[in-house]
Design an enzyme around this catalytic site. Sequence first.
Site, short mmCIF file in Angstrom:
data_model
loop_
_atom_site.label_atom_id
_atom_site.label_comp_id
_atom_site.label_asym_id
_atom_site.label_seq_id
_atom_site.Cartn_x
_atom_site.Cartn_y
_atom_site.Cartn_z
N HIS A 1 0.80 -1.11 0.09
CA HIS A 1 0.10 -0.01 -0.04
C HIS A 1 0.90 1.18 0.03
O HIS A 1 2.20 1.16 0.41
CB HIS A 1 -0.99 0.02 1.22
CG HIS A 1 -0.34 0.11 2.45
ND1 HIS A 1 0.47 -0.92 3.13
CD2 HIS A 1 -0.15 1.21 3.31
CE1 HIS A 1 0.73 -0.68 4.23
NE2 HIS A 1 0.53 0.64 4.51
N GLU B 1 -7.89 7.40 9.45
CA GLU B 1 -7.51 7.11 8.11
C GLU B 1 -8.67 6.60 7.38
O GLU B 1 -9.74 6.43 7.96
CB GLU B 1 -6.26 6.04 8.29
CG GLU B 1 -6.91 4.84 8.90
CD GLU B 1 -5.75 3.72 9.33
OE1 GLU B 1 -4.77 3.74 8.93
OE2 GLU B 1 -6.06 2.92 10.02
#
Length: 138
Positions: free
Chosen positions: A7, A44
Site C-alpha cells: 500500500h 485514516e
Amino acid sequence: MITGISHITFIVKNLDRTANLFKKVFDAKEIYTSEEKKHSLYKEKFFLIGNQWIAIMESEAIVHRTYHHIAFKIEEQDVDIYLKKIKNLNLELKPPRQRMSGEGYSIYFHDYDNNLFELHTGTLSQRLTSYEKADNEV
C-alpha cells in the site's frame, strides 16, 4: 521475497477533502474509514485505485513540496478528461517536464497537502527505448 507494493500512504490535513479528490480524479473506491477511531497513528481512510491500496491519514505534520510522487498510468486519449477533473478541483498543475520523443506524456499536480501526483501515458518499455535511442544518437 518482495512480491509487490502492499500500500501507499499519504498524510493529509483533511481526510474528507482528500477523499473527494481521490474519488473525482482517480475514480477511487473508498473501502474503509476509521471515523473517529484511531487503530493506527491517525484517523485514516483506505481506497482502491485500480487494484492498488492507497491510505490517507489525517495529521497536521505536512511536508514541504518535493519531487517525490506516485505516477498512475492513463491512456493518451484520456489526458483532457483528467486535466478537466484536476482543474475542476482547483488543484495546482505543474508544467510537464521536457521529454524525449516516444516517452509518453505526463500531467503533474499537487494535492491540498503538497503531495505530488503524476498521470502518465507511457510505459517503462517506452521510456527505456527512448533513453536508448537518445544514448545512441550522442
